[in-house]
Design an enzyme around this catalytic site. Structure first.
Site, mmCIF file in Angstrom:
data_model
loop_
_atom_site.group_PDB
_atom_site.id
_atom_site.type_symbol
_atom_site.label_atom_id
_atom_site.label_comp_id
_atom_site.label_asym_id
_atom_site.label_seq_id
_atom_site.Cartn_x
_atom_site.Cartn_y
_atom_site.Cartn_z
ATOM 1 N N GLY A 45 0.842 -1.392 -0.267
ATOM 2 C CA GLY A 45 -0.236 0.202 0.382
ATOM 3 C C GLY A 45 1.004 1.330 -0.205
ATOM 4 C CG ASP A 101 -0.808 1.478 3.906
ATOM 5 O OD1 ASP A 101 -0.616 1.726 4.738
ATOM 6 O OD2 ASP A 101 -1.503 0.497 2.692
ATOM 7 C CG ASP A 104 -8.012 0.518 11.012
ATOM 8 O OD1 ASP A 104 -8.352 0.656 11.254
ATOM 9 O OD2 ASP A 104 -8.387 -0.072 9.984
ATOM 10 C CE LYS A 132 -9.326 3.576 7.980
ATOM 11 N NZ LYS A 132 -9.826 2.369 7.974
ATOM 12 C CG PHE A 153 -11.628 0.133 3.389
ATOM 13 C CD1 PHE A 153 -11.540 -0.906 4.493
ATOM 14 C CD2 PHE A 153 -12.033 -0.041 1.889
ATOM 15 C CE1 PHE A 153 -10.143 -1.996 3.820
ATOM 16 C CE2 PHE A 153 -10.860 -1.336 1.338
ATOM 17 C CZ PHE A 153 -9.853 -2.111 2.223
ATOM 18 C CG ASP A 160 -5.840 -3.573 -1.288
ATOM 19 O OD1 ASP A 160 -5.209 -3.560 -0.674
ATOM 20 O OD2 ASP A 160 -5.993 -5.178 -1.880
ATOM 21 N NE ARG A 166 -2.041 -3.192 -3.834
ATOM 22 C CZ ARG A 166 -2.369 -2.708 -2.704
ATOM 23 N NH1 ARG A 166 -1.978 -1.844 -1.757
ATOM 24 N NH2 ARG A 166 -2.599 -4.064 -2.397
HETATM 25 P P1 5GP Z 1 -3.337 -1.003 11.102
HETATM 26 O O1 5GP Z 1 -2.424 -2.717 10.875
HETATM 27 O O2 5GP Z 1 -2.668 -0.001 11.721
HETATM 28 O O3 5GP Z 1 -5.407 -2.575 11.794
HETATM 29 O O4 5GP Z 1 -3.728 -1.407 9.185
HETATM 30 C C1 5GP Z 1 -2.936 -1.277 8.321
HETATM 31 C C2 5GP Z 1 -2.558 -2.067 7.024
HETATM 32 O O5 5GP Z 1 -4.597 -2.169 6.961
HETATM 33 C C3 5GP Z 1 -2.448 -0.177 6.087
HETATM 34 O O6 5GP Z 1 -0.972 -0.869 6.099
HETATM 35 C C4 5GP Z 1 -3.704 -0.962 5.093
HETATM 36 O O7 5GP Z 1 -2.564 -1.815 4.483
HETATM 37 C C5 5GP Z 1 -4.172 -1.346 5.763
HETATM 38 N N1 5GP Z 1 -5.613 -0.823 5.814
HETATM 39 C C6 5GP Z 1 -5.886 0.089 7.115
HETATM 40 N N2 5GP Z 1 -6.995 0.342 7.007
HETATM 41 C C7 5GP Z 1 -7.378 0.038 5.195
HETATM 42 C C8 5GP Z 1 -8.165 1.775 4.800
HETATM 43 O O8 5GP Z 1 -9.371 2.349 4.607
HETATM 44 N N3 5GP Z 1 -7.748 0.446 3.083
HETATM 45 C C9 5GP Z 1 -7.729 0.126 2.619
HETATM 46 N N4 5GP Z 1 -7.084 -0.011 1.562
HETATM 47 N N5 5GP Z 1 -5.995 -0.753 3.784
HETATM 48 C C10 5GP Z 1 -6.694 -0.731 5.536
HETATM 49 MG MG MG Z 2 -0.305 -1.655 4.502
#
Ligand code: 5GP
Ligand code: MG
Length: 185
Positions: A45, A101, A104, A132, A153, A160, A166
């Site tokens: 990403g 990227d 979350d 977020k 999302f 993606d 992407r």
């Molecule tokens: P975390 O591990 O912080 O929960 O999530 C991080 C990863 O989840 C990011 O690097 C990304 O790849 C994916 N991700 C989290 N939120 C989103 C979103 O809103 N859209 C997309 N496409 N990927 C997300």
């Molecule tokens: Mg990622």
């Protein structure tokens, strides 16, 4: 493909201006670093953000890649981050900047940071394009943030949905009927 987007969250122009400003912040932060910075980027990403960012960094830098999977196929909820592969140069005593990227739940960053700590770098800092707002954990500080967004999302600018979108030059939300909600097994 453009018809699939319901709403633009961050426009191409906003991204361009913010990436330029972030690059300045990062460049001045590492200005005194003799060895320069080693950027560890989290695939896939972050590809687009990385490419834009590094071309605006007038400092010594290297790039290393790690692959973390958390969202499989049409899932919009993280199944827990798993480190798939890491191609790392010697990070001992290096200044490391993790580039991702979107922040979350923080599971991905936590995993990568812990893995990198084992390499004894001098410092670890983090830059993310998106965060977020209401979800990012307080105990996971990120030094450089592009935009704080609502908890929805998003796709585009590297991000993606089921491998697609992407290549959108902006960040947006897809039409609701395109997201198939999958239950976690
Ligand atoms: P975390 O591990 O912080 O929960 O999530 C991080 C990863 O989840 C990011 O690097 C990304 O790849 C994916 N991700 C989290 N939120 C989103 C979103 O809103 N859209 C997309 N496409 N990927 C997300
Ligand atoms: Mg990622």
């Amino acid at each position: 493909m453009l018809d699939d987007v319901a709403r633009v969250v961050v426009s191409e122009r906003q991204i361009e201006a913010r990436v330029a400003a972030m690059a300045e912040e990062i460049a001045s932060f590492y200005a005194d670093s003799k060895e320069g910075v080693t950027i560890v980027t989290i695939l896939t990403g972050s590809l687009v953000f990385l490419a834009d960012l590094i071309r605006r960094l007038p400092i010594r830098m290297r790039v290393a890649l790690v692959t973390v999977s958390s969202y499989a196929g049409k899932t919009m909820q993280s199944r827990g981050a798993v480190l798939e592969s890491a191609i790392l140069p010697d990070l001992c005593n290096r200044d490391v900047l993790i580039v991702d990227d979107i922040l979350d739940t923080g599971g991905t960053l936590r995993l990568v940071r812990d893995r990198l700590r084992a390499e004894s770098p001098r410092s670890i800092r983090t830059a993310v394009m998106l965060r977020k707002r209401d979800k990012a954990p307080a105990d996971l500080p990120v030094e450089f943030v592009g935009f704080d967004i609502e908890d929805e999302f998003v796709v585009g600018y590297g991000l993606d949905y089921d491998g697609l979108y992407r290549n959108l030059p902006y960040i947006g939300v897809l039409k609701p009927e395109l997201y198939t909600t999958e239950s976690i097994t």
